[in-house]
Design a protein around this motif. Structure first.
Motif, PDB file in Angstrom:
ATOM      1  N   MET A   1      49.831  25.393  25.744  1.00 15.70           N
ATOM      2  CA  MET A   1      49.347  25.914  27.018  1.00 15.70           C
ATOM      3  C   MET A   1      50.017  25.171  28.163  1.00 15.70           C
ATOM      4  O   MET A   1      50.255  23.969  28.070  1.00 15.70           O
ATOM      5  N   LYS A   2      50.377  25.925  29.209  1.00 18.88           N
ATOM      6  CA  LYS A   2      51.011  25.332  30.376  1.00 18.88           C
ATOM      7  C   LYS A   2      50.181  25.654  31.617  1.00 18.88           C
ATOM      8  O   LYS A   2      49.791  26.802  31.821  1.00 18.88           O
ATOM      9  N   LEU A   3      49.920  24.628  32.421  1.00 19.43           N
ATOM     10  CA  LEU A   3      49.042  24.751  33.578  1.00 19.43           C
ATOM     11  C   LEU A   3      49.728  24.190  34.814  1.00 19.43           C
ATOM     12  O   LEU A   3      50.522  23.259  34.717  1.00 19.43           O
ATOM     13  N   ALA A   4      49.399  24.757  35.967  1.00 18.16           N
ATOM     14  CA  ALA A   4      49.938  24.252  37.225  1.00 18.16           C
ATOM     15  C   ALA A   4      48.902  24.431  38.322  1.00 18.16           C
ATOM     16  O   ALA A   4      47.863  25.079  38.118  1.00 18.16           O
ATOM     17  N   THR A   5      49.182  23.837  39.466  1.00 17.03           N
ATOM     18  CA  THR A   5      48.255  23.875  40.601  1.00 17.03           C
ATOM     19  C   THR A   5      49.012  24.302  41.852  1.00 17.03           C
ATOM     20  O   THR A   5      50.007  23.676  42.218  1.00 17.03           O
ATOM     21  N   TYR A   6      48.554  25.366  42.471  1.00 16.37           N
ATOM     22  CA  TYR A   6      49.043  25.750  43.796  1.00 16.37           C
ATOM     23  C   TYR A   6      48.132  25.129  44.839  1.00 16.37           C
ATOM     24  O   TYR A   6      46.953  24.901  44.583  1.00 16.37           O
ATOM     25  N   SER A   7      48.680  24.893  46.013  1.00 17.10           N
ATOM     26  CA  SER A   7      47.831  24.353  47.067  1.00 17.10           C
ATOM     27  C   SER A   7      46.827  25.418  47.510  1.00 17.10           C
ATOM     28  O   SER A   7      47.008  26.607  47.273  1.00 17.10           O
ATOM     29  N   SER A   8      45.764  24.964  48.129  1.00 20.60           N
ATOM     30  CA  SER A   8      44.672  25.845  48.526  1.00 20.60           C
ATOM     31  C   SER A   8      44.098  25.364  49.838  1.00 20.60           C
ATOM     32  O   SER A   8      43.963  24.161  50.065  1.00 20.60           O
ATOM     33  N   ALA A   9      43.764  26.290  50.709  1.00 22.03           N
ATOM     34  CA  ALA A   9      43.122  25.914  51.969  1.00 22.03           C
ATOM     35  C   ALA A   9      41.694  25.429  51.726  1.00 22.03           C
ATOM     36  O   ALA A   9      41.117  24.728  52.551  1.00 22.03           O
ATOM     37  N   ASP A  10      41.121  25.775  50.579  1.00 22.19           N
ATOM     38  CA  ASP A  10      39.715  25.477  50.324  1.00 22.19           C
ATOM     39  C   ASP A  10      39.485  24.120  49.683  1.00 22.19           C
ATOM     40  O   ASP A  10      38.377  23.585  49.753  1.00 22.19           O
ATOM     41  N   SER A  11      40.512  23.562  49.028  1.00 20.30           N
ATOM     42  CA  SER A  11      40.266  22.344  48.261  1.00 20.30           C
ATOM     43  C   SER A  11      41.517  21.488  48.200  1.00 20.30           C
ATOM     44  O   SER A  11      42.617  21.993  47.965  1.00 20.30           O
ATOM     45  N   ARG A  12      41.319  20.181  48.400  1.00 20.87           N
ATOM     46  CA  ARG A  12      42.434  19.251  48.246  1.00 20.87           C
ATOM     47  C   ARG A  12      42.902  19.176  46.794  1.00 20.87           C
ATOM     48  O   ARG A  12      43.949  18.602  46.521  1.00 20.87           O
ATOM     49  N   ASP A  13      42.105  19.708  45.874  1.00 24.66           N
ATOM     50  CA  ASP A  13      42.501  19.723  44.473  1.00 24.66           C
ATOM     51  C   ASP A  13      43.267  20.989  44.107  1.00 24.66           C
ATOM     52  O   ASP A  13      43.629  21.175  42.943  1.00 24.66           O
ATOM     53  N   GLY A  14      43.529  21.848  45.092  1.00 21.99           N
ATOM     54  CA  GLY A  14      44.313  23.047  44.848  1.00 21.99           C
ATOM     55  C   GLY A  14      43.560  24.072  44.013  1.00 21.99           C
ATOM     56  O   GLY A  14      42.335  24.030  43.900  1.00 21.99           O
ATOM     57  N   ARG A  15      44.344  25.026  43.436  1.00 24.00           N
ATOM     58  CA  ARG A  15      43.728  26.027  42.563  1.00 24.00           C
ATOM     59  C   ARG A  15      44.558  26.150  41.301  1.00 24.00           C
ATOM     60  O   ARG A  15      45.783  26.066  41.324  1.00 24.00           O
ATOM     61  N   LEU A  16      43.869  26.362  40.201  1.00 24.07           N
ATOM     62  CA  LEU A  16      44.507  26.291  38.881  1.00 24.07           C
ATOM     63  C   LEU A  16      45.213  27.594  38.509  1.00 24.07           C
ATOM     64  O   LEU A  16      44.678  28.683  38.709  1.00 24.07           O
ATOM     65  N   LEU A  17      46.402  27.435  37.945  1.00 24.15           N
ATOM     66  CA  LEU A  17      47.171  28.554  37.393  1.00 24.15           C
ATOM     67  C   LEU A  17      47.455  28.296  35.919  1.00 24.15           C
ATOM     68  O   LEU A  17      47.608  27.146  35.505  1.00 24.15           O
ATOM     69  N   VAL A  18      47.601  29.379  35.173  1.00 19.44           N
ATOM     70  CA  VAL A  18      48.242  29.305  33.867  1.00 19.44           C
ATOM     71  C   VAL A  18      49.671  29.795  34.050  1.00 19.44           C
ATOM     72  O   VAL A  18      49.896  30.787  34.753  1.00 19.44           O
ATOM     73  N   VAL A  19      50.626  29.079  33.461  1.00 14.67           N
ATOM     74  CA  VAL A  19      52.052  29.403  33.621  1.00 14.67           C
ATOM     75  C   VAL A  19      52.620  29.791  32.257  1.00 14.67           C
ATOM     76  O   VAL A  19      52.295  29.167  31.247  1.00 14.67           O
ATOM     77  N   SER A  20      53.461  30.797  32.250  1.00 15.57           N
ATOM     78  CA  SER A  20      54.031  31.248  30.974  1.00 15.57           C
ATOM     79  C   SER A  20      54.934  30.171  30.364  1.00 15.57           C
ATOM     80  O   SER A  20      55.455  29.305  31.068  1.00 15.57           O
ATOM     81  N   ARG A  21      55.108  30.237  29.078  1.00 11.87           N
ATOM     82  CA  ARG A  21      55.895  29.222  28.357  1.00 11.87           C
ATOM     83  C   ARG A  21      57.282  29.046  28.957  1.00 11.87           C
ATOM     84  O   ARG A  21      57.788  27.930  29.054  1.00 11.87           O
ATOM     85  N   ASP A  22      57.892  30.156  29.403  1.00 13.34           N
ATOM     86  CA  ASP A  22      59.250  30.084  29.974  1.00 13.34           C
ATOM     87  C   ASP A  22      59.229  29.771  31.474  1.00 13.34           C
ATOM     88  O   ASP A  22      60.273  29.793  32.126  1.00 13.34           O
ATOM     89  N   LEU A  23      58.045  29.477  32.027  1.00 10.82           N
ATOM     90  CA  LEU A  23      57.846  29.089  33.435  1.00 10.82           C
ATOM     91  C   LEU A  23      58.159  30.216  34.420  1.00 10.82           C
ATOM     92  O   LEU A  23      58.220  29.981  35.633  1.00 10.82           O
ATOM     93  N   ALA A  24      58.332  31.438  33.908  1.00 11.17           N
ATOM     94  CA  ALA A  24      58.731  32.541  34.790  1.00 11.17           C
ATOM     95  C   ALA A  24      57.550  33.144  35.547  1.00 11.17           C
ATOM     96  O   ALA A  24      57.674  33.504  36.715  1.00 11.17           O
ATOM     97  N   ARG A  25      56.406  33.242  34.884  1.00  8.02           N
ATOM     98  CA  ARG A  25      55.285  33.939  35.516  1.00  8.02           C
ATOM     99  C   ARG A  25      54.005  33.108  35.433  1.00  8.02           C
ATOM    100  O   ARG A  25      53.891  32.173  34.636  1.00  8.02           O
ATOM    101  N   ALA A  26      53.067  33.474  36.291  1.00  6.64           N
ATOM    102  CA  ALA A  26      51.812  32.731  36.351  1.00  6.64           C
ATOM    103  C   ALA A  26      50.646  33.681  36.542  1.00  6.64           C
ATOM    104  O   ALA A  26      50.830  34.840  36.951  1.00  6.64           O
ATOM    105  N   ALA A  27      49.467  33.188  36.215  1.00  2.49           N
ATOM    106  CA  ALA A  27      48.235  33.955  36.441  1.00  2.49           C
ATOM    107  C   ALA A  27      47.184  33.016  37.009  1.00  2.49           C
ATOM    108  O   ALA A  27      47.114  31.845  36.620  1.00  2.49           O
ATOM    109  N   ASP A  28      46.396  33.524  37.931  1.00  7.54           N
ATOM    110  CA  ASP A  28      45.298  32.755  38.505  1.00  7.54           C
ATOM    111  C   ASP A  28      44.287  32.423  37.410  1.00  7.54           C
ATOM    112  O   ASP A  28      43.906  33.287  36.621  1.00  7.54           O
ATOM    113  N   ALA A  29      43.867  31.166  37.355  1.00  8.33           N
ATOM    114  CA  ALA A  29      42.903  30.751  36.335  1.00  8.33           C
ATOM    115  C   ALA A  29      41.564  30.378  36.953  1.00  8.33           C
ATOM    116  O   ALA A  29      40.667  29.909  36.253  1.00  8.33           O
ATOM    117  N   THR A  30      41.406  30.599  38.242  1.00 10.65           N
ATOM    118  CA  THR A  30      40.201  30.099  38.916  1.00 10.65           C
ATOM    119  C   THR A  30      38.954  30.904  38.570  1.00 10.65           C
ATOM    120  O   THR A  30      37.847  30.463  38.859  1.00 10.65           O
TER     121      THR A  30
END
Lengths: 333, 333
Positions: free
Chosen positions: A1-30
């Motif tokens: 599993m691959k995870l990443a964080t985009y910045s967010s206006a709502d939280s200094r901890d950002g918002r969680l994404l799942v990222v595809s194995r090849d790093l090409a695409r992502a989906a919101d995990a929030t």
């Protein structure tokens, strides 16, 4: 599993994404859990749901996915409750002891070196890295790190091994001109260890396949300085396994979920063969070989790129790509 | 304003309360903001609303209030993104240098000593403090600390002063048998600085009245060991003002909201007159006076109580009351 964080206006901890194995695409995990720290706080409940989302993303079975843009990513944990950085490569320390003619750190060959790092302000993997002065000996350190769940005080190696949730790639920025004085004081590193950056994607250990074995990470860490290849030492040269770092860290205290533990600057102790993962190691080698260092430290405007490729040449964690800038007027969030 | 945190099944960060000035009653503050860290993340927006709630609580104008029970409290921040502990009392260091016949820490009289502490696992103020062994030289350290908002890199003293949001009372647990070896290594304190505890109530500086002045906190810190008074040194003996600690901490990095900065063990350097706020200072004094320490460190089953009273004898922060227990089988949450 691959995870990443985009910045967010709502939280200094950002918002969680799942990222595809090849790093090409992502989906919101929030919809599952808002942030990576929140996921680590209750990993056993959350990880299976994130894994299902990841599988669907890789299979192309998800609606609402989008291209993953590492430029928009924060460090996977934009801030953490703990960052402990070890030193797993004895060859690195021995080279520096010899170059600078200093006595070895007491028992470094049997008890890991480790320092408590600042964790309130990790830098984004892409963008400006602000520094107070480029006379401070600005140096990168390219290294692996792990993120753990709860580890009890006095944990044994088996317990420690089971606690590992994620693997990260880090740039542990260091200010070499300030480090010897701080070490002489004995209270650790504050001025000489400014904010660390992590590659955009955190991966579960299974994503490393056969490179994750025997408590080490057998992958080369590639570093380029101002676009020129600088080093490609292998993480497989680790002397301390991650379980040894963890039992050391947990000897007199619990480690709580989300604690990051680093392996220290990657090194084979052979800058002439594989280069190195930090400038100070190359300078040490120059002192040994030629009597004096000739490579300078980084200056404002310099860039560093750090990346790890798998056996098929694909980026595992995405890259760290930072530019050294003055803190005054820096575009910091 | 006085704030506290009760534990919560929903969050490791607990849930925020407002506590009356006399510490007798409390009101839930989670309708304004769920946790103290969340409040610090956007203090300017949230603090006025918390202050209104606090005023209504003190005036007896609130429904749904309840008795404040410090036994149910966590540390105000049950975990934090940063805990930097300084050493503001030069008399303390000088006494120990003399007792142990060690060279002074380089430039300690002009640049504060400070270490990066673990912040992932603060202990509750009341209850068991678990330790791996009572052969490790278990010692309390009673001290003040502040919590800041965002502090920019290279902040000057005026900026640093404006960043202070809250004042805390801390027990910075230390393991003295492990500290000299760690200091000799030069990478700071991990084994010798297990989890810290904070008194249940965080207070805004205005709650200290005239005792908060000139960058110091002019209140005595009272410590009792196994029910016997042990020390009552005054925070007013600080050599480093809090703005000096902050500019030191922020020299090469930003400090982010929720960073806790400690003043170090409170000391007037006169254990014979006012006692001391840690055992090691008394032992140092015994070495100087009698040639050898006679006071032992803490053993399993021992208790410590730490409290600060205002000019009218009322508890400012509530008390820290902890019992030293073995980590194995300890009732840790």
């Amino acid at each position: 599993m691959k995870l990443a964080t985009y910045s967010s206006a709502d939280s200094r901890d950002g918002r969680l994404l799942v990222v595809s194995r090849d790093l090409a695409r992502a989906a919101d995990a929030t919809t599952i859990v808002p942030t990576l720290q929140a996921a680590l706080d209750r990993w056993d409940a959350v990880a299976p749901r994130l894994a299902s989302l990841y599988d669907a993303l890789n299979a192309g079975d998800l609606d609402g996915t989008f291209p993953f843009d590492p430029v928009l990513a924060e460090s996977p944990l934009p801030r953490a409750y703990q960052w402990l950085d070890g030193s797993s490569y004895l060859a690195h320390g021995r080279l520096l002891d010899r170059a600078f003619n200093i006595p070895p750190i007491p028992q470094a060959d049997v008890i890991p070196i480790m320092y408590q790092g600042g964790s309130d302000d990790f830098l984004p993997p892409h963008g400006d890295a602000p520094f107070a002065s480029d006379e401070d000996g600005i140096d990168f350190e390219a290294e692996f790190a792990i993120v753990v769940g709860d580890v009890p005080m006095g944990a044994d190696e088996a317990t420690a091994r089971d606690s590992v949730k994620l693997v990260l790639l880090a740039n542990d920025w260091s200010l070499r001109a300030l480090q010897p004085w701080e070490m002489k004081r004995g209270f650790g590193l504050i001025h000489s260890k400014p904010s660390t950056a992590f590659a955009p994607v955190a991966v579960t250990p299974d994503e490393l396949g056969g490179a994750w074995r025997d408590g080490i990470i057998d992958l080369r860490v590639l570093t380029a300085w101002n676009g020129q290849p600088f080093g490609r030492p292998s993480g497989g040269a680790m002397d301390y396994r991650y379980a040894q770092l963890l039992t050391h860290a947990a000897r007199t205290r619990r480690l709580r979920a989300g604690t990051i533990v680093g392996f220290g600057t990657t090194s084979e102790g052979q800058p002439d063969v594989v280069g190195s993962a930090c400038i100070t190691e190359r300078r040490g080698f120059e002192i040994i070989q030629e009597g004096a260092p000739k490579t300078p430290f980084m200056k404002f405007g310099d860039t560093v790129k750090i990346e790890v490729l798998d056996a098929d040449g694909r980026s595992v964690f995405g890259s760290i790509e930072q530019r050294v800038v003055p803190a005054q007027g820096a575009a910091t969030p």
